[in-house]
Design an enzyme around this catalytic site. Structure first.
Site, PDB file in Angstrom:
ATOM      1  N   ASP A   1      -6.888  -1.415  -4.630  1.00  0.00           N
ATOM      2  CA  ASP A   1      -7.996  -0.693  -3.740  1.00  0.00           C
ATOM      3  C   ASP A   1      -8.923   0.234  -4.547  1.00  0.00           C
ATOM      4  O   ASP A   1     -10.068   0.276  -4.447  1.00  0.00           O
ATOM      5  CB  ASP A   1      -7.533  -0.466  -2.618  1.00  0.00           C
ATOM      6  CG  ASP A   1      -6.612  -1.371  -1.829  1.00  0.00           C
ATOM      7  OD1 ASP A   1      -7.062  -2.663  -1.912  1.00  0.00           O
ATOM      8  OD2 ASP A   1      -5.749  -1.128  -1.091  1.00  0.00           O
TER       9      ASP A   1
ATOM     10  N   ASP B   1       0.678  -1.169   0.100  1.00  0.00           N
ATOM     11  CA  ASP B   1      -0.112   0.036   0.047  1.00  0.00           C
ATOM     12  C   ASP B   1       0.985   1.162  -0.050  1.00  0.00           C
ATOM     13  O   ASP B   1       1.911   1.165   0.428  1.00  0.00           O
ATOM     14  CB  ASP B   1      -0.916  -0.073   1.157  1.00  0.00           C
ATOM     15  CG  ASP B   1      -2.013  -1.247   1.310  1.00  0.00           C
ATOM     16  OD1 ASP B   1      -2.375  -1.206   0.039  1.00  0.00           O
ATOM     17  OD2 ASP B   1      -2.114  -1.807   2.309  1.00  0.00           O
TER      18      ASP B   1
END
EC number: 3.4.23.36
Length: 216
Positions: A181, A147
């Site tokens: 995402d 991330d």
């Protein structure tokens, strides 16, 4: 291949951008390192998680394995649904949005399945290596999801009168996430916004009702 070209291009481009960005982060940043793009509001912050989107997790190695297997099953189901919608000429917008969701799901499962095998461990002091001599930091299906997007747009404190959280720090938007995402979230949001167009139902007209009465 008619009807498949645009969804396949969208899936390929989304996956390519997602993986190129993740590879760059893994090979060029240490864990926790960050770059401030727009002051303290738009930040590239390298972190990893063992679980779901936006840093959510299932506990332990078995939880990680179960999540990876669930993702693979979900990807197969989405792929079949996408194929079905294209073959039966569903609304083009719906097909493209499902393609985004599919690409995002595949993007994160690549991390979970392969990153533990092909990368060394990222730490607070060392960058990861690709195909290290001693092997990767984990086994197949146990990789960590990379991330990097962090948007703490609003910083403040909860009012003191608020139960449980009163006086505590408040940050919006706190989770760190990635391009995969984002693709999933955008696809879901667009489907919700466009559902009236995507899932039209045939409304009986007066003429249709008359015909049914005559036939009866």
């Amino acid at each position: 291949m008619k009807g498949f070209t645009k969804p396949l291009i969208l899936i390929f481009v989304t996956l390519l951008l997602d993986q190129v960005l993740k590879f760059w982060i893994k090979l060029n940043m240490t864990l926790g390192q960050e770059f401030h793009i727009i002051k303290d509001r738009v930040i590239i912050h390298f972190t990893e998680n063992n679980g779901m989107a936006f840093g959510l997790e299932l506990g332990g190695e078995m939880g990680k394995l179960a999540l990876s297997l669930f993702r693979i099953i979900a990807i197969i189901a989405i792929a079949y649904g996408l194929y079905y919608m294209i073959r039966h000429k569903y609304h083009r917008g719906l097909i493209l949005n499902v393609s985004l969701i599919f690409a995002g799901a595949v993007g994160n499962i690549i991390d979970s399945v392969f990153y533990g095998v092909i990368f060394s461990e990222s730490t607070w002091y060392t960058k990861a290596e690709l195909f290290p001599e001693g092997g990767g930091y984990s086994s197949l299906l146990h990789g960590k999801v990379v991330d990097m997007f962090y948007f703490p747009i609003i910083n403040g404190n909860f009012p003191t009168w608020l139960p449980l959280w009163g006086g505590q720090d408040f940050i919006f938007f706190r989770p760190v996430f990635n391009l995969a995402d984002t693709a999933i979230s955008v696809g879901v949001i667009l489907i919700l916004l466009g559902q009236k167009r995507y899932f039209k139902e045939d409304v009986p007209t007066v003429s249709n009702l008359n015909n049914e009465i005559v036939e009866d």
